[in-house]
Design an enzyme around this catalytic site. Structure first.
Site, PDB file in Angstrom:
ATOM      1  N   ASP A 133       1.024  -1.164  -0.054  1.00 21.97           N
ATOM      2  CA  ASP A 133      -0.073  -0.021   0.119  1.00 21.97           C
ATOM      3  C   ASP A 133       0.816   1.216   0.068  1.00 21.97           C
ATOM      4  O   ASP A 133       0.303   2.393  -0.166  1.00 21.97           O
ATOM      5  CB  ASP A 133      -0.952  -0.011   1.188  1.00 21.97           C
ATOM      6  CG  ASP A 133      -0.262  -0.151   2.464  1.00 21.97           C
ATOM      7  OD1 ASP A 133       0.848  -0.218   2.531  1.00 21.97           O
ATOM      8  OD2 ASP A 133      -0.927   0.077   3.438  1.00 21.97           O
ATOM      9  N   GLU A 134       2.286   0.950   0.235  1.00 24.25           N
ATOM     10  CA  GLU A 134       3.031   2.398   0.310  1.00 24.25           C
ATOM     11  C   GLU A 134       3.135   2.977  -0.875  1.00 24.25           C
ATOM     12  O   GLU A 134       3.569   4.240  -1.041  1.00 24.25           O
ATOM     13  CB  GLU A 134       4.343   2.004   1.050  1.00 24.25           C
ATOM     14  CG  GLU A 134       4.188   1.582   2.538  1.00 24.25           C
ATOM     15  CD  GLU A 134       5.360   1.335   3.468  1.00 24.25           C
ATOM     16  OE1 GLU A 134       6.424   2.125   2.758  1.00 24.25           O
ATOM     17  OE2 GLU A 134       5.346   0.943   4.280  1.00 24.25           O
ATOM     18  N   TYR A 157      12.019   2.832  -0.715  1.00 21.82           N
ATOM     19  CA  TYR A 157      11.582   1.501  -0.921  1.00 21.82           C
ATOM     20  C   TYR A 157      10.252   1.618  -1.826  1.00 21.82           C
ATOM     21  O   TYR A 157       9.972   0.908  -2.551  1.00 21.82           O
ATOM     22  CB  TYR A 157      11.112   0.956   0.746  1.00 21.82           C
ATOM     23  CG  TYR A 157       9.926  -0.270   0.452  1.00 21.82           C
ATOM     24  CD1 TYR A 157      10.429  -1.341   0.156  1.00 21.82           C
ATOM     25  CD2 TYR A 157       8.993   0.118   1.188  1.00 21.82           C
ATOM     26  CE1 TYR A 157       9.515  -2.472   0.034  1.00 21.82           C
ATOM     27  CE2 TYR A 157       7.901  -0.777   1.193  1.00 21.82           C
ATOM     28  CZ  TYR A 157       8.254  -2.192   0.460  1.00 21.82           C
ATOM     29  OH  TYR A 157       7.315  -3.205   0.467  1.00 21.82           O
ATOM     30  N   LYS A 161       8.949  -0.035  -5.123  1.00 16.23           N
ATOM     31  CA  LYS A 161       7.822  -1.203  -5.579  1.00 16.23           C
ATOM     32  C   LYS A 161       6.985  -0.442  -6.483  1.00 16.23           C
ATOM     33  O   LYS A 161       6.274  -0.889  -7.153  1.00 16.23           O
ATOM     34  CB  LYS A 161       7.070  -1.152  -4.065  1.00 16.23           C
ATOM     35  CG  LYS A 161       7.931  -2.115  -3.228  1.00 16.23           C
ATOM     36  CD  LYS A 161       8.178  -3.565  -3.554  1.00 16.23           C
ATOM     37  CE  LYS A 161       6.935  -4.214  -3.578  1.00 16.23           C
ATOM     38  NZ  LYS A 161       7.262  -5.854  -3.699  1.00 16.23           N
TER      39      LYS A 161
END
Ligand code: NAD
Ligand code: DAU
Length: 348
Positions: A133-134, A157, A161
């Site tokens: 969800d980030e 990060y 992603k």
């Protein structure tokens, strides 16, 4: 139907739960676990299924394109469930390039190999990419991430992603590959590496060490029991239409400080300590750079279309998690001392 499935990152936290679930629930499948065994990969996470006849482990690096190409040529997989990643936000702030290599280049290497060896038969070959969800960035006090929320990553990060998600969608759109993506909130449960908030706090409280809480502890995360995530991956892998995305979450938002206080209470009870004694270990420390304030996931689509809902209440799950860590002292000791890595250096 018998399938040969490549699961990447299967020696990690979530991957080990996914491997276990597929090995146990699908005796007709052959599950091949490909993992580099970085600091986060630990074959002790899979000790209960390592001798199953429908399971194999291969040590390897998804960044090595020749190795990945040869693996696909030799093994002729029917599907990929891709979890291998550098996963810790704090490490990405220190070493962003490691995250670009594994999370972006590694994912593209897998896509390229899948494209090459599945070319004439895309509809029967599935590439499932497990994401976070980030990628959606941060929320204010209200609202939730849906599958239509625009990407707005803030950490190296989450940027890596997000990039890997875009590549997966690009390969579906450009080459017609059969892809699925899921974006999940914070997982917790057994085999969680003790650099992440919950297992780190359990380990520190157990050893009477300070529990670092970033900033004022006001950041909010949505927590999901890892076995519920593994079940969601199973359901999505088997039932989603090609090109779909599903959000996976616990409808379970906690301010970090409230979560840590709850954990302190549970630990006091489990360790037979005076009520309130673990809370004295809480130590407010410098905030994480670029710290996203709040994540909240709307997983209505997954519930409505595929019938998945979380199974476990958070308090119950957290207590189960504490029980697991207290019962598995040797695992924790090996991981925190680094002994498990020395073992692999001798074995592989
Ligand atoms: P983890 O760090 O526990 O495990 C990652 C695994 O990938 C390890 O076993 C590691 O050895 C392996 N790996 C790393 N680099 C590799 C490489 N170059 N080649 C082959 N293997 C490599 O991570 P996790 O928390 O289990 O997360 C798994 C996946 O789920 C990741 O893609 C992550 O982005 C995603 N995710 C995690 C969470 C969470 O709360 N932990 C939530 C949503 C999504
Ligand atoms: O949302 C999904 C993501 O959840 C995954 O994609 C990531 O792979 C996973 O690591 C996790 O990221 P977070 O950064 O949310 O998890 P972490 O456990 O590192 O931190 C949770 C919250 O607690 C976050 O707000 C930062 C804070 N924190 C973390 C640590 C390690 C502290 O306050 N103290 C700490 O010592």
């Amino acid at each position: 139907m018998a399938l040969k499935i490549l699961i990447t990152g299967g020696a990690g936290f979530i991957g080990s739960h996914v491997v276990r679930r597929f090995v146990k629930n699908y005796p007709d499948y052959l599950i091949v676990n490909l993992d580099k065994l970085t600091y986060a990969g630990n074959l002790a996470n899979l000790i209960d299924i390592e001798n199953s006849s429908n399971y194999r482990f291969i040590k390897g690096d998804i960044v090595d394109s020749s190795f990945i190409d040869k693996l696909f040529e030799d093994e002729r997989f029917d599907a990929v469930v891709h979890l291998a990643a550098e996963s810790h936000v704090d490490r990405s702030i220190v070493s962003p390039l490691d995250f670009v290599m594994t999370n972006v280049v590694g994912t593209v290497n897998l896509l390229n190999a899948a494209r090459k060896y599945w070319k004439s038969n895309y509809e029967n070959k599935r590439f499932y990419h497990v994401s976070t969800d980030e990628v959606y960035g941060t929320l204010g006090e209200d609202g939730m991430f849906t599958e239509d929320t625009a990407y707005d990553p803030h950490s190296p990060y989450s940027a890596s992603k997000a990039s890997s998600d875009h590549f997966v969608r690009a390969y579906a759109d450009t080459y017609g590959m059969n892809t699925v993506i899921s974006n999940c909130s914070n997982n917790y449960g057994s085999f969680h590496f003790p650099e992440k908030l919950i297992p780190l706090a359990i380990n520190n409280i157990k050893n009477n060490k300070p529990v670092p809480v970033y900033g004022k502890g006001e950041n909010i995360r949505d927590w999901l029991w890892v076995e519920d995530h593994a079940r969601a991956i199973d359901v999505i892998f088997h039932n989603a239409k090609s090109g779909e995305t599903y959000n996976v979450g616990g409808h379970n938002e906690w301010k970090n400080i409230d979560l840590i206080r709850l954990l302190c209470n549970i630990m006091d009870q489990k360790l037979g300590r005076e009520p309130g004694s673990s809370e004295k270990l809480i130590s407010f420390v410098t905030d994480r750079a670029g710290h996203d304030l709040r994540y909240a996931i709307d997983s209505t689509k997954l519930q409505r279309e595929l019938g998945w809902t979380p199974s476990l209440q958070f308090e119950e799950g957290l207590e189960k998690t504490v029980d697991w860590y207290l019962a598995n002292e040797e695992w924790l000791e090996n991981v925190t001392s680094g002994n498990y890595q020395k073992y692999y250096e001798d074995q592989y």
